[in-house]
Design a protein around this motif. Sequence first.
Motif, mmCIF file in Angstrom:
data_model
loop_
_atom_site.group_PDB
_atom_site.id
_atom_site.type_symbol
_atom_site.label_atom_id
_atom_site.label_comp_id
_atom_site.label_asym_id
_atom_site.label_seq_id
_atom_site.Cartn_x
_atom_site.Cartn_y
_atom_site.Cartn_z
ATOM 1 N N ALA A 186 0.789 -1.493 0.119
ATOM 2 C CA ALA A 186 -0.111 -0.045 0.271
ATOM 3 C C ALA A 186 0.657 1.104 0.022
ATOM 4 N N TYR A 187 2.216 1.293 0.322
ATOM 5 C CA TYR A 187 2.949 2.574 0.087
ATOM 6 C C TYR A 187 3.505 2.295 -1.069
ATOM 7 N N GLU A 188 3.261 2.052 -2.319
ATOM 8 C CA GLU A 188 3.904 1.915 -3.338
ATOM 9 C C GLU A 188 3.083 2.657 -4.211
ATOM 10 N N THR A 189 1.981 0.935 -3.585
ATOM 11 C CA THR A 189 0.515 0.503 -4.846
ATOM 12 C C THR A 189 -1.077 1.111 -4.707
ATOM 13 N N PRO A 190 -0.685 1.526 -5.517
ATOM 14 C CA PRO A 190 -2.593 1.888 -5.134
ATOM 15 C C PRO A 190 -4.066 0.848 -5.230
ATOM 16 N N ILE A 195 0.416 7.043 7.459
ATOM 17 C CA ILE A 195 -0.771 7.299 6.635
ATOM 18 C C ILE A 195 -1.061 8.160 5.383
ATOM 19 N N SER A 196 0.116 9.063 5.777
ATOM 20 C CA SER A 196 0.623 10.123 4.619
ATOM 21 C C SER A 196 0.720 9.203 3.429
ATOM 22 N N TRP A 197 1.895 7.840 3.468
ATOM 23 C CA TRP A 197 1.676 7.170 2.396
ATOM 24 C C TRP A 197 1.141 5.998 2.277
ATOM 25 N N ILE A 198 -0.537 6.232 1.864
ATOM 26 C CA ILE A 198 -1.044 5.203 1.386
ATOM 27 C C ILE A 198 -1.472 5.615 0.435
ATOM 28 N N ASN A 199 -1.047 4.649 -0.755
ATOM 29 C CA ASN A 199 -1.816 5.533 -1.841
ATOM 30 C C ASN A 199 -3.056 4.567 -2.130
#
Length: 305
Positions: A72-76, A107-111
């Motif tokens: 989730a840190y890099e993939t929507p 939270i701000s890294w969640i795509n």
Amino acid sequence: MSVNDNLATFAGLPVVPLERETVDDPAAVAWRIEMEDFEAPPEEFEAALDQLLERCGPAGPTALIVGEWGTAYETPFPMELLVNRADRLSGLRGLFIGEISPEQCEISWINQGDLTPLLEAFPALEHLWVRGAEDLQLTPLRHEGLRELVFEAGGLPAGVVRAIGASELPNLTFLELWLGVSNYGGDARAEDLAPILAGRSLPALTHLGLRNAEIADEVAAALAAAPVVARLAELDLSLGVMGDTGAEALLAGQPLTHLKSLDLSHHFMTTEMAQRFVEELPGVAVDVSHQQSEREWGRFTAVSE
């Protein structure tokens, strides 16, 4: 509720994990799917979703909470998996995308991605919660099903805020936006909120939360004369950086005595100003807890990374 904790209930239903072996009525619970491995391949989440659909029958779950779906840190979030299965999810009324703790992913890294196709595919959806706003997008639309809409973010894009204001949501009663800070994409200003505060496209709204806001003083000043306030029962400005300037503007504006509750917790008001809210709104449940002190770099929201 804290971003550190998973919900026990959602959309009025008790939450159970997909791994629970015995559930008397699959339609009477909110199901939670989460990948144990934060780098799980996409096909693993897809398999878990299909497993849930098999358990719930032809209408699918009533409510669904999605935790970590894998990277989730890099993939929507793979919206298309739900959209392509809309005919097997006809019973879906509640959806929470991204109930992920900071230990798993800040939270701000969640795509996220474009929510528009999802809302178009599920016109009967009543509760939509989204956590994380990296690459979050929304196109203005009309949706008659939504009753509750929540965006939790360390920084909510102005484009999303404007899209909500430009949408027609005639049955929405509960709206909560975590505006966040500019360093994490929260670039909305008071003028972006103007259509929401006017309330014309939100005729049923009774709860408005403009939380976790770096621009809390600006928001409070805008609310002082906002038409939507007169028909609210609950106003939530918590988790932000409101100080005496915003507080003074809010108190000097339109009456707030009709409110059932006013949440100002996590604030930077002086003790005297906070007490004024309590004294001047005796019939309102006012929360002025969690008074903060500025640090050397200034004020801070409760959730920012």
